[in-house]
Design a protein around this motif. Structure first.
Motif, PDB file in Angstrom:
ATOM      1  N   CYS A 173      -1.751  -4.696  12.990  1.00  7.62           N
ATOM      2  CA  CYS A 173      -1.934  -4.814  14.426  1.00  7.62           C
ATOM      3  C   CYS A 173      -3.395  -5.146  14.723  1.00  7.62           C
ATOM      4  CB  CYS A 173      -1.518  -3.529  15.122  1.00  7.62           C
ATOM      5  SG  CYS A 173      -2.546  -2.101  14.765  1.00  7.62           S
ATOM      6  N   GLY A 174      -3.640  -5.648  15.882  1.00  6.11           N
ATOM      7  CA  GLY A 174      -4.987  -6.047  16.271  1.00  6.11           C
ATOM      8  C   GLY A 174      -6.014  -4.927  16.168  1.00  6.11           C
ATOM      9  N   PRO A 175      -5.723  -3.746  16.761  1.00  5.43           N
ATOM     10  CA  PRO A 175      -6.696  -2.660  16.662  1.00  5.43           C
ATOM     11  C   PRO A 175      -6.987  -2.251  15.214  1.00  5.43           C
ATOM     12  CG  PRO A 175      -5.154  -2.204  18.431  1.00  5.43           C
ATOM     13  CD  PRO A 175      -4.631  -3.419  17.690  1.00  5.43           C
ATOM     14  N   CYS A 176      -5.961  -2.247  14.377  1.00  8.63           N
ATOM     15  CA  CYS A 176      -6.177  -1.905  12.964  1.00  8.63           C
ATOM     16  C   CYS A 176      -7.098  -2.930  12.303  1.00  8.63           C
ATOM     17  CB  CYS A 176      -4.852  -1.859  12.208  1.00  8.63           C
ATOM     18  SG  CYS A 176      -3.776  -0.513  12.722  1.00  8.63           S
ATOM     19  N   SER A 196      -0.014  -0.147   4.873  1.00  9.99           N
ATOM     20  CA  SER A 196       0.233  -1.428   5.509  1.00  9.99           C
ATOM     21  C   SER A 196       1.703  -1.546   5.899  1.00  9.99           C
ATOM     22  CB  SER A 196      -0.125  -2.562   4.545  1.00  9.99           C
ATOM     23  OG  SER A 196       0.368  -3.781   5.037  1.00  9.99           O
ATOM     24  N   PHE A 197       1.932  -1.959   7.121  1.00 11.57           N
ATOM     25  CA  PHE A 197       3.293  -2.192   7.585  1.00 11.57           C
ATOM     26  C   PHE A 197       3.528  -3.676   7.828  1.00 11.57           C
ATOM     27  CE2 PHE A 197       2.402   2.212   8.399  1.00 11.57           C
ATOM     28  CZ  PHE A 197       3.556   2.824   7.960  1.00 11.57           C
ATOM     29  N   ASP A 198       2.851  -4.510   7.018  1.00  9.74           N
ATOM     30  CA  ASP A 198       3.080  -5.953   7.097  1.00  9.74           C
ATOM     31  C   ASP A 198       4.545  -6.246   6.836  1.00  9.74           C
ATOM     32  OD1 ASP A 198       0.458  -7.113   7.574  1.00  9.74           O
ATOM     33  OD2 ASP A 198      -0.077  -6.362   5.602  1.00  9.74           O
ATOM     34  N   LYS A 199       4.986  -7.384   7.342  1.00  8.47           N
ATOM     35  CA  LYS A 199       6.398  -7.742   7.194  1.00  8.47           C
ATOM     36  C   LYS A 199       6.763  -8.145   5.773  1.00  8.47           C
ATOM     37  CE  LYS A 199       6.900  -9.181  11.928  1.00  8.47           C
ATOM     38  NZ  LYS A 199       7.466  -8.454  12.812  1.00  8.47           N
ATOM     39  N   GLY A 227      -3.782 -10.040   3.440  1.00 10.26           N
ATOM     40  CA  GLY A 227      -4.628  -9.241   4.321  1.00 10.26           C
ATOM     41  C   GLY A 227      -5.678  -8.454   3.552  1.00 10.26           C
ATOM     42  N   VAL A 228      -5.274  -7.854   2.439  1.00 11.19           N
ATOM     43  CA  VAL A 228      -6.224  -7.117   1.596  1.00 11.19           C
ATOM     44  C   VAL A 228      -7.320  -8.051   1.102  1.00 11.19           C
ATOM     45  CG1 VAL A 228      -6.484  -5.909  -0.612  1.00 11.19           C
ATOM     46  CG2 VAL A 228      -4.586  -5.317   0.915  1.00 11.19           C
ATOM     47  N   ALA A 229      -6.928  -9.243   0.666  1.00 11.95           N
ATOM     48  CA  ALA A 229      -7.911 -10.209   0.182  1.00 11.95           C
ATOM     49  C   ALA A 229      -8.819 -10.703   1.302  1.00 11.95           C
ATOM     50  CB  ALA A 229      -7.195 -11.394  -0.479  1.00 11.95           C
ATOM     51  N   ASP A 230      -8.234 -11.047   2.438  1.00 13.03           N
ATOM     52  CA  ASP A 230      -9.018 -11.568   3.567  1.00 13.03           C
ATOM     53  C   ASP A 230     -10.027 -10.545   4.074  1.00 13.03           C
ATOM     54  OD1 ASP A 230      -7.565 -13.913   3.417  1.00 13.03           O
ATOM     55  OD2 ASP A 230      -6.348 -13.490   5.198  1.00 13.03           O
ATOM     56  N   LEU A 231      -9.613  -9.280   4.102  1.00 12.14           N
ATOM     57  CA  LEU A 231     -10.474  -8.226   4.636  1.00 12.14           C
ATOM     58  C   LEU A 231     -11.441  -7.662   3.597  1.00 12.14           C
ATOM     59  CD1 LEU A 231      -7.748  -6.415   6.717  1.00 12.14           C
ATOM     60  CD2 LEU A 231      -9.718  -7.648   7.644  1.00 12.14           C
ATOM     61  N   LYS A 232     -11.251  -8.070   2.330  1.00 11.20           N
ATOM     62  CA  LYS A 232     -12.102  -7.596   1.229  1.00 11.20           C
ATOM     63  C   LYS A 232     -12.159  -6.065   1.201  1.00 11.20           C
ATOM     64  CE  LYS A 232     -14.915 -11.735   1.159  1.00 11.20           C
ATOM     65  NZ  LYS A 232     -14.701 -12.549   2.302  1.00 11.20           N
ATOM     66  N   LEU A 233     -10.964  -5.467   1.237  1.00 12.40           N
ATOM     67  CA  LEU A 233     -10.899  -4.014   1.253  1.00 12.40           C
ATOM     68  C   LEU A 233     -11.437  -3.439  -0.055  1.00 12.40           C
ATOM     69  CD1 LEU A 233      -7.436  -3.310   2.919  1.00 12.40           C
ATOM     70  CD2 LEU A 233      -9.676  -3.619   3.978  1.00 12.40           C
ATOM     71  N   ASN A 234     -12.200  -2.367   0.045  1.00 18.43           N
ATOM     72  CA  ASN A 234     -12.752  -1.694  -1.123  1.00 18.43           C
ATOM     73  C   ASN A 234     -12.106  -0.315  -1.306  1.00 18.43           C
ATOM     74  OD1 ASN A 234     -13.889  -0.470   1.093  1.00 18.43           O
ATOM     75  ND2 ASN A 234     -15.993  -0.531   0.343  1.00 18.43           N
ATOM     76  N   PHE A 235     -10.901  -0.175  -0.763  1.00 23.24           N
ATOM     77  CA  PHE A 235     -10.130   1.053  -0.868  1.00 23.24           C
ATOM     78  C   PHE A 235      -8.661   0.665  -1.002  1.00 23.24           C
ATOM     79  CE2 PHE A 235     -11.090   0.155   3.599  1.00 23.24           C
ATOM     80  CZ  PHE A 235      -9.826   0.034   4.141  1.00 23.24           C
ATOM     81  N   PRO A 236      -7.827   1.591  -1.501  1.00 25.11           N
ATOM     82  CA  PRO A 236      -6.415   1.263  -1.711  1.00 25.11           C
ATOM     83  C   PRO A 236      -5.685   1.005  -0.399  1.00 25.11           C
ATOM     84  CG  PRO A 236      -7.003   3.329  -2.801  1.00 25.11           C
ATOM     85  CD  PRO A 236      -8.167   2.926  -1.968  1.00 25.11           C
TER      86      PRO A 236
END
Length: 69
Positions: free
Chosen positions: A1-4, A29-32, A40-49
């Motif tokens: 979602c946008g806020p997330c 993540s509740f992605d479809k 999304g994980v790649a785009d956001l460069k998340l450094n956590f699970p």
């Protein structure tokens, strides 16, 4: 979602700053689709699970938790 999505850079910074002090950020993540989650994980460069929450075991766990606010 946008806020997330808006919060993710802050969570990345918090994990980076306080991870060595014991902070552990974990995302659900509740992605479809799994592909959307991976992207999304790649785009956001998340450094956590980030867990793809559409898995039955995750859904069962969340249901056992009950309503969370």
């Amino acid at each position: 979602c946008g806020p997330c999505m808006e919060e993710m850079p802050d969570l990345v910074r918090l994990q980076q700053e306080y991870g060595d002090k014991g902070l552990a950020v974990v995302a659900l993540s509740f992605d479809k689709t799994k592909e959307a989650h991976r992207q999304g994980v790649a785009d956001l460069k998340l450094n956590f699970p980030s867990i793809y929450a559409d898995q039955k075991s995750v859904q069962d766990f969340l249901q056992r938790l009950g309503q969370v606010s």
